[in-house]
Design a protein around this motif. Structure first.
Motif, PDB file in Angstrom:
ATOM      1  N   CYS A 170      -0.103   4.274   1.810  1.00  0.00           N
ATOM      2  CA  CYS A 170      -0.921   5.125   2.681  1.00  0.00           C
ATOM      3  C   CYS A 170      -0.245   6.483   2.875  1.00  0.00           C
ATOM      4  O   CYS A 170       0.968   6.558   3.116  1.00  0.00           O
ATOM      5  CB  CYS A 170      -1.151   4.442   4.021  1.00  0.00           C
ATOM      6  SG  CYS A 170      -2.157   2.942   3.878  1.00  0.00           S
ATOM      7  N   THR A 216      -5.027   5.159   0.545  1.00  0.00           N
ATOM      8  CA  THR A 216      -4.180   3.963   0.425  1.00  0.00           C
ATOM      9  C   THR A 216      -3.538   3.770  -0.942  1.00  0.00           C
ATOM     10  O   THR A 216      -2.576   3.018  -1.066  1.00  0.00           O
ATOM     11  CB  THR A 216      -5.003   2.697   0.724  1.00  0.00           C
ATOM     12  OG1 THR A 216      -5.975   2.513  -0.320  1.00  0.00           O
ATOM     13  CG2 THR A 216      -5.715   2.804   2.065  1.00  0.00           C
ATOM     14  N   ASP A 255      -9.209   2.869   6.717  1.00  0.00           N
ATOM     15  CA  ASP A 255      -9.200   4.280   7.102  1.00  0.00           C
ATOM     16  C   ASP A 255     -10.373   5.080   6.552  1.00  0.00           C
ATOM     17  O   ASP A 255     -10.499   6.274   6.857  1.00  0.00           O
ATOM     18  CB  ASP A 255      -7.879   4.926   6.681  1.00  0.00           C
ATOM     19  CG  ASP A 255      -6.692   4.328   7.426  1.00  0.00           C
ATOM     20  OD1 ASP A 255      -6.790   4.198   8.660  1.00  0.00           O
ATOM     21  OD2 ASP A 255      -5.697   3.969   6.785  1.00  0.00           O
ATOM     22  N   ASN A 302      -3.533  -5.120   6.160  1.00  0.00           N
ATOM     23  CA  ASN A 302      -4.335  -4.130   5.434  1.00  0.00           C
ATOM     24  C   ASN A 302      -5.513  -4.771   4.718  1.00  0.00           C
ATOM     25  O   ASN A 302      -6.353  -4.073   4.151  1.00  0.00           O
ATOM     26  CB  ASN A 302      -3.473  -3.312   4.460  1.00  0.00           C
ATOM     27  CG  ASN A 302      -2.796  -4.168   3.390  1.00  0.00           C
ATOM     28  OD1 ASN A 302      -3.291  -5.229   2.991  1.00  0.00           O
ATOM     29  ND2 ASN A 302      -1.651  -3.700   2.895  1.00  0.00           N
ATOM     30  N   TYR A 346       0.836  -1.195   0.000  1.00  0.00           N
ATOM     31  CA  TYR A 346       0.000   0.000   0.000  1.00  0.00           C
ATOM     32  C   TYR A 346       0.872   1.247   0.000  1.00  0.00           C
ATOM     33  O   TYR A 346       2.066   1.191   0.314  1.00  0.00           O
ATOM     34  CB  TYR A 346      -0.926  -0.003   1.216  1.00  0.00           C
ATOM     35  CG  TYR A 346      -2.253  -0.690   0.960  1.00  0.00           C
ATOM     36  CD1 TYR A 346      -2.350  -1.756   0.066  1.00  0.00           C
ATOM     37  CD2 TYR A 346      -3.411  -0.286   1.605  1.00  0.00           C
ATOM     38  CE1 TYR A 346      -3.550  -2.387  -0.168  1.00  0.00           C
ATOM     39  CE2 TYR A 346      -4.621  -0.914   1.378  1.00  0.00           C
ATOM     40  CZ  TYR A 346      -4.687  -1.956   0.487  1.00  0.00           C
ATOM     41  OH  TYR A 346      -5.884  -2.572   0.248  1.00  0.00           O
TER      42      TYR A 346
END
Length: 321
Positions: A25, A131, A120, A96, A23
């Protein structure tokens, strides 16, 4: 029992098996994982030895973290090995969720007891913005599937960010109204790589806690092996909500967890200045346990995040948060 010079006892180990992540993020790895050289992540044999030593020293809960642990093809074998370690009562995983829909059954079969999934935002566009991936629907399907398995505790981790997901707070609450899931709101933490982002987006958890208490949410008693979250329950909700607030004045007083990095270093704090090499002691369990006790005597009473000192932590993927 592992105990430091301030009377804190340690039953909980966060064991990173890779610092790589798939990811990007915005609060952690906005440019994606940047590999430096050829890192030698812990092997399955080394993981067995570390788990055994910490279990003999009194640890009874191990959380497998990353980076993103599901990047490792041998993750089911890692879960199985940790679960089979005498003295380990609980094996947890933080992910995740990107590969969860495909591999959840393998993790459950290996003996996984608890699952934390990072989400999130429940808005697909915002999730993608944070992400760098359009994977929310797959993760939510996998979460529903996980609720029907033998996994005992399922939690969703959400990093609070003022300019991104703070406006979704009421939506987060609605999501746990009829779901037996604990939603954990995590204060954005300052690291070496995100100082301006932190300044623009940090939200103090106590602002939201006060709002919940005024609406009838009540504090849950904390278990000895629990993580740092302060959890709340409401009689009208199936789910719970927790806050991880490292900037609160009493955060470090209840610390009960140690960290081992994917490179085999013991870290006494997420925001410490250095890690202590365990690999030279792995072939001698007695020396390894003695060394762990010796190093624990160096643990400080608190971190210094309030003074904007994040130690050697460049980004959270280094130690799995």
């Amino acid at each position: 029992m592992l105990q430091d010079n301030y009377g804190r006892q340690f039953r909980y180990l966060r064991l990173s098996v890779t610092e790589a992540c798939n990811y990007r993020c915005n609060y952690c790895l906005p440019d994606g994982y940047q590999q430096e050289g050829r890192p030698s992540f812990l092997s399955l044999t080394e993981i067995r030895k570390i788990a055994s030593a910490f279990a003999q020293a009194g640890i009874d809960k191990i959380r497998i973290t990353g980076g993103e642990p599901s990047i490792r093809k041998d993750l089911p074998q890692i879960i199985e090995a940790v679960k089979a370690t005498p003295g380990i009562k609980t094996v947890a995983l933080t992910t995740n969720g990107h590969r969860m829909e495909k591999y959840l059954d393998d993790w459950v079969a290996a003996g996984l007891d608890r699952l934390n999934v990072s989400i999130d935002s429940f808005d697909p566009r915002m999730f993608n913005s944070i992400t760098g991936h359009d994977a929310l629907e797959s993760i939510l399907r996998a979460l529903d599937k996980a609720c029907a398995t033998s996994i005992g505790t399922i939690k969703v981790n959400t990093v609070l960010m003022r300019q991104y997901n703070l406006r979704e707070f009421e939506d987060f609450l609605s999501w746990i109204k009829d779901r037996p899931i604990t939603l954990r709101m995590i204060e954005l933490m300052e690291t070496g790589d995100n100082k301006q982002f932190f300044h623009d987006n940090h939200v103090a958890a106590n602002e939201l806690e006060s709002s919940l208490i005024s609406r009838g949410w009540q504090r849950q008693i904390r278990a000895k092996s629990a993580g740092p979250a302060k959890e709340y329950f409401h009689p009208d909700f199936d789910g719970r909500i927790g806050f991880i607030a490292p900037y609160s004045k009493d955060f470090c007083s209840s610390c009960n967890r140690l960290r081992v990095s994917s490179l085999g270093k013991l870290h006494l704090c997420l925001f410490g200045e250095e890690g202590y090499e365990l690999r030279p002691y792995l072939d001698d369990p007695e020396k390894l346990i003695h060394y762990i006790h010796q190093v624990l005597g160096l643990k400080l009473p608190t971190h210094y995040l309030q003074e904007h000192q994040s130690g050697a932590t460049k980004h959270l993927a280094m130690l799995g948060g």
